[in-house]
Motif scaffolding. Structure first.
Motif, PDB file in Angstrom:
ATOM      1  N   THR A  80       6.614  -1.652 -19.754  1.00  0.00           N
ATOM      2  CA  THR A  80       7.305  -1.589 -21.045  1.00  0.00           C
ATOM      3  C   THR A  80       7.747  -2.982 -21.460  1.00  0.00           C
ATOM      4  O   THR A  80       7.907  -3.873 -20.631  1.00  0.00           O
ATOM      5  CB  THR A  80       8.560  -0.687 -20.968  1.00  0.00           C
ATOM      6  N   VAL A  81       7.957  -3.137 -22.759  1.00  0.00           N
ATOM      7  CA  VAL A  81       8.543  -4.367 -23.298  1.00  0.00           C
ATOM      8  C   VAL A  81       9.511  -3.966 -24.403  1.00  0.00           C
ATOM      9  O   VAL A  81       9.188  -3.112 -25.247  1.00  0.00           O
ATOM     10  CB  VAL A  81       7.463  -5.337 -23.823  1.00  0.00           C
ATOM     11  N   LYS A  82      10.710  -4.530 -24.392  1.00  0.00           N
ATOM     12  CA  LYS A  82      11.710  -4.205 -25.401  1.00  0.00           C
ATOM     13  C   LYS A  82      11.408  -4.972 -26.685  1.00  0.00           C
ATOM     14  O   LYS A  82      11.007  -6.136 -26.651  1.00  0.00           O
ATOM     15  CB  LYS A  82      13.105  -4.544 -24.886  1.00  0.00           C
ATOM     16  N   ILE A  83      11.623  -4.300 -27.800  1.00  0.00           N
ATOM     17  CA  ILE A  83      11.271  -4.874 -29.086  1.00  0.00           C
ATOM     18  C   ILE A  83      12.015  -6.176 -29.364  1.00  0.00           C
ATOM     19  O   ILE A  83      11.471  -7.089 -29.986  1.00  0.00           O
ATOM     20  CB  ILE A  83      11.539  -3.842 -30.214  1.00  0.00           C
ATOM     21  N   ASP A  84      13.259  -6.292 -28.855  1.00  0.00           N
ATOM     22  CA  ASP A  84      14.023  -7.512 -29.104  1.00  0.00           C
ATOM     23  C   ASP A  84      13.699  -8.628 -28.121  1.00  0.00           C
ATOM     24  O   ASP A  84      14.296  -9.692 -28.156  1.00  0.00           O
ATOM     25  CB  ASP A  84      15.528  -7.225 -29.108  1.00  0.00           C
ATOM     26  N   GLU A  85      12.733  -8.371 -27.214  1.00  0.00           N
ATOM     27  CA  GLU A  85      12.314  -9.399 -26.268  1.00  0.00           C
ATOM     28  C   GLU A  85      10.867  -9.840 -26.505  1.00  0.00           C
ATOM     29  O   GLU A  85      10.322 -10.641 -25.744  1.00  0.00           O
ATOM     30  CB  GLU A  85      12.472  -8.890 -24.831  1.00  0.00           C
ATOM     31  N   LEU A  86      10.246  -9.312 -27.555  1.00  0.00           N
ATOM     32  CA  LEU A  86       8.845  -9.619 -27.819  1.00  0.00           C
ATOM     33  C   LEU A  86       8.601 -11.116 -27.994  1.00  0.00           C
ATOM     34  O   LEU A  86       7.602 -11.656 -27.504  1.00  0.00           O
ATOM     35  CB  LEU A  86       8.374  -8.893 -29.079  1.00  0.00           C
ATOM     36  N   LYS A  87       9.508 -11.781 -28.679  1.00  0.00           N
ATOM     37  CA  LYS A  87       9.293 -13.196 -28.990  1.00  0.00           C
ATOM     38  C   LYS A  87       9.478 -14.100 -27.777  1.00  0.00           C
ATOM     39  O   LYS A  87       9.051 -15.256 -27.806  1.00  0.00           O
ATOM     40  CB  LYS A  87      10.254 -13.625 -30.103  1.00  0.00           C
ATOM     41  N   ASN A  88      10.107 -13.571 -26.733  1.00  0.00           N
ATOM     42  CA  ASN A  88      10.373 -14.404 -25.555  1.00  0.00           C
ATOM     43  C   ASN A  88       9.860 -13.764 -24.270  1.00  0.00           C
ATOM     44  O   ASN A  88      10.391 -14.024 -23.203  1.00  0.00           O
ATOM     45  CB  ASN A  88      11.886 -14.651 -25.427  1.00  0.00           C
ATOM     46  N   ASN A  89       8.830 -12.937 -24.383  1.00  0.00           N
ATOM     47  CA  ASN A  89       8.277 -12.284 -23.205  1.00  0.00           C
ATOM     48  C   ASN A  89       7.229 -13.187 -22.563  1.00  0.00           C
ATOM     49  O   ASN A  89       6.202 -13.488 -23.169  1.00  0.00           O
ATOM     50  CB  ASN A  89       7.667 -10.932 -23.590  1.00  0.00           C
ATOM     51  N   GLU A  90       7.490 -13.615 -21.339  1.00  0.00           N
ATOM     52  CA  GLU A  90       6.620 -14.597 -20.688  1.00  0.00           C
ATOM     53  C   GLU A  90       5.220 -14.057 -20.432  1.00  0.00           C
ATOM     54  O   GLU A  90       4.222 -14.783 -20.562  1.00  0.00           O
ATOM     55  CB  GLU A  90       7.252 -15.051 -19.373  1.00  0.00           C
ATOM     56  N   VAL A  91       5.115 -12.777 -20.048  1.00  0.00           N
ATOM     57  CA  VAL A  91       3.795 -12.203 -19.762  1.00  0.00           C
ATOM     58  C   VAL A  91       2.964 -12.127 -21.039  1.00  0.00           C
ATOM     59  O   VAL A  91       1.802 -12.562 -21.077  1.00  0.00           O
ATOM     60  CB  VAL A  91       3.932 -10.811 -19.119  1.00  0.00           C
ATOM     61  N   ILE A  92       3.541 -11.584 -22.099  1.00  0.00           N
ATOM     62  CA  ILE A  92       2.820 -11.452 -23.363  1.00  0.00           C
ATOM     63  C   ILE A  92       2.437 -12.819 -23.916  1.00  0.00           C
ATOM     64  O   ILE A  92       1.335 -13.005 -24.445  1.00  0.00           O
ATOM     65  CB  ILE A  92       3.661 -10.659 -24.380  1.00  0.00           C
ATOM     66  N   ASP A  93       3.312 -13.797 -23.783  1.00  0.00           N
ATOM     67  CA  ASP A  93       3.022 -15.143 -24.286  1.00  0.00           C
ATOM     68  C   ASP A  93       1.806 -15.761 -23.606  1.00  0.00           C
ATOM     69  O   ASP A  93       1.105 -16.586 -24.204  1.00  0.00           O
ATOM     70  CB  ASP A  93       4.232 -16.057 -24.082  1.00  0.00           C
ATOM     71  N   GLN A  94       1.541 -15.371 -22.349  1.00  0.00           N
ATOM     72  CA  GLN A  94       0.440 -15.959 -21.592  1.00  0.00           C
ATOM     73  C   GLN A  94      -0.902 -15.261 -21.823  1.00  0.00           C
ATOM     74  O   GLN A  94      -1.935 -15.778 -21.428  1.00  0.00           O
ATOM     75  CB  GLN A  94       0.774 -15.936 -20.094  1.00  0.00           C
ATOM     76  N   LEU A  95      -0.863 -14.084 -22.461  1.00  0.00           N
ATOM     77  CA  LEU A  95      -2.102 -13.347 -22.689  1.00  0.00           C
ATOM     78  C   LEU A  95      -2.792 -13.853 -23.947  1.00  0.00           C
ATOM     79  O   LEU A  95      -2.171 -14.002 -24.991  1.00  0.00           O
ATOM     80  CB  LEU A  95      -1.809 -11.848 -22.811  1.00  0.00           C
ATOM     81  N   GLU A  96      -4.078 -14.090 -23.848  1.00  0.00           N
ATOM     82  CA  GLU A  96      -4.809 -14.687 -24.953  1.00  0.00           C
ATOM     83  C   GLU A  96      -5.249 -13.666 -26.001  1.00  0.00           C
ATOM     84  O   GLU A  96      -5.409 -14.011 -27.165  1.00  0.00           O
ATOM     85  CB  GLU A  96      -6.042 -15.429 -24.411  1.00  0.00           C
ATOM     86  N   ASN A  97      -5.472 -12.417 -25.578  1.00  0.00           N
ATOM     87  CA  ASN A  97      -6.026 -11.437 -26.516  1.00  0.00           C
ATOM     88  C   ASN A  97      -5.121 -10.219 -26.695  1.00  0.00           C
ATOM     89  O   ASN A  97      -5.595  -9.093 -26.809  1.00  0.00           O
ATOM     90  CB  ASN A  97      -7.429 -10.993 -26.073  1.00  0.00           C
ATOM     91  N   ILE A  98      -3.803 -10.452 -26.733  1.00  0.00           N
ATOM     92  CA  ILE A  98      -2.858  -9.361 -26.896  1.00  0.00           C
ATOM     93  C   ILE A  98      -2.879  -8.836 -28.337  1.00  0.00           C
ATOM     94  O   ILE A  98      -2.952  -9.609 -29.289  1.00  0.00           O
ATOM     95  CB  ILE A  98      -1.428  -9.813 -26.509  1.00  0.00           C
ATOM     96  N   ASN A  99      -2.899  -7.522 -28.483  1.00  0.00           N
ATOM     97  CA  ASN A  99      -2.919  -6.884 -29.799  1.00  0.00           C
ATOM     98  C   ASN A  99      -2.146  -5.572 -29.746  1.00  0.00           C
ATOM     99  O   ASN A  99      -1.772  -5.098 -28.669  1.00  0.00           O
ATOM    100  CB  ASN A  99      -4.359  -6.622 -30.257  1.00  0.00           C
ATOM    101  N   ARG A 100      -1.953  -4.962 -30.891  1.00  0.00           N
ATOM    102  CA  ARG A 100      -1.194  -3.713 -30.957  1.00  0.00           C
ATOM    103  C   ARG A 100      -2.100  -2.503 -30.738  1.00  0.00           C
ATOM    104  O   ARG A 100      -3.300  -2.535 -31.048  1.00  0.00           O
ATOM    105  CB  ARG A 100      -0.474  -3.596 -32.300  1.00  0.00           C
ATOM    106  N   CYS A 101      -1.491  -1.428 -30.254  1.00  0.00           N
ATOM    107  CA  CYS A 101      -2.226  -0.182 -30.055  1.00  0.00           C
ATOM    108  C   CYS A 101      -1.300   1.005 -30.279  1.00  0.00           C
ATOM    109  O   CYS A 101      -0.072   0.863 -30.362  1.00  0.00           O
ATOM    110  CB  CYS A 101      -2.853  -0.109 -28.665  1.00  0.00           C
ATOM    111  N   LEU A 102      -1.888   2.175 -30.384  1.00  0.00           N
ATOM    112  CA  LEU A 102      -1.171   3.441 -30.456  1.00  0.00           C
ATOM    113  C   LEU A 102      -1.480   4.235 -29.203  1.00  0.00           C
ATOM    114  O   LEU A 102      -2.644   4.371 -28.824  1.00  0.00           O
ATOM    115  CB  LEU A 102      -1.611   4.239 -31.686  1.00  0.00           C
ATOM    116  N   ILE A 103      -0.456   4.761 -28.552  1.00  0.00           N
ATOM    117  CA  ILE A 103      -0.633   5.583 -27.358  1.00  0.00           C
ATOM    118  C   ILE A 103      -0.465   7.037 -27.764  1.00  0.00           C
ATOM    119  O   ILE A 103       0.538   7.403 -28.389  1.00  0.00           O
ATOM    120  CB  ILE A 103       0.378   5.207 -26.260  1.00  0.00           C
ATOM    121  N   LEU A 104      -1.442   7.878 -27.437  1.00  0.00           N
ATOM    122  CA  LEU A 104      -1.378   9.288 -27.799  1.00  0.00           C
ATOM    123  C   LEU A 104      -0.684  10.083 -26.703  1.00  0.00           C
ATOM    124  O   LEU A 104      -1.112  10.044 -25.535  1.00  0.00           O
ATOM    125  CB  LEU A 104      -2.778   9.856 -28.041  1.00  0.00           C
TER     126      LEU A 104
END
Length: 214
Positions: A80-104
């Motif tokens: 999980t990632v908290k919405i207020d931590e998106l801008k400072n998330n170290e893992v997400i910042d290091q990923l080159e092809n991160i994008n949004r998705c919908l989970i069913l």
């Protein structure tokens, strides 16, 4: 209970709800409890492929990672990632092809602590249909997809059934699914977007505290 979601929809129900086919229908299995403590695959719709329901591993992994999923999750929780931590998330910042998705899913679980005992609740749509949760995904070098659930502050309905955390999975109303998957939503606009578009009538029922995995 933030690490437990549910999907009891049939293949036909998922396809009818999403309006698109399953990319690999043989991979889909109904499960009352899908736990983030185990490596599991979950149906998702990605920005890259909005014309099919794909499958992704729950828990983001680096693109070039070639060790066991559990080893990485023991080091860094990327379920999980908290919405207020998106801008400072170290893992997400290091990923080159991160994008949004919908989970069913057809539901998720919450926990309420009262008088020294925990009480578990199952949260689903009022009409018992599938619905969407917001997430972020990436593609590994071998082609597999991995994702993380986006958590946002719990709404007033969930507060009555959850007091061990102030966050909940982020619901995306079906009317706004295409906008969530578009390029029109920037990082600076996500919190406002979620506040305006995440409402959905909910059915919340208490369940046995000794939940069994299926």
């Amino acid at each position: 209970m933030k690490l437990k979601i549910s999907n009891m929809a049939s293949k036909n129900a998922l396809v009818e709800f999403a309006g698109i086919p399953l990319k690999h229908p043989e991979l889909y299995k109904k499960s009352y409890i899908i736990t983030g403590k185990e490596e599991t695959i979950v149906p998702v719709i990605t920005q890259e492929n909005q014309h099919e329901i794909s499958f992704a591993i729950w828990g983001l992994l680096p693109e070039n990672y070639d060790e066991d999923w559990l080893e990485f999750q023991d080091l860094v929780d990327t379920l999980t990632v908290k919405i207020d931590e998106l801008k400072n998330n170290e893992v997400i910042d290091q990923l080159e092809n991160i994008n949004r998705c919908l989970i069913l899913v057809t539901g998720f679980f919450t926990t309420y602590l009262k008088e020294g005992k925990t009480h578990q609740y199952y949260v689903s749509a009022k009409n018992n249909t599938p619905f969407y949760l917001a997430g972020y995904y990436n593609k590994l070098n071998d082609g597999f997809l991995t994702f993380t659930l986006l958590l946002s502050p719990q709404n007033e309905a969930i507060k009555k059934y959850q007091n061990l955390t102030k966050y909940m999975p982020t619901i995306i109303n079906s009317d706004y699914k295409n906008l969530w998957l578009s390029d029109d939503i920037t990082l600076n606009h996500i919190e406002d977007f979620i506040q305006k578009t995440s409402y959905m009538p909910l059915n919340i029922t208490q369940v046995n505290n000794t939940l069994e995995y299926s």
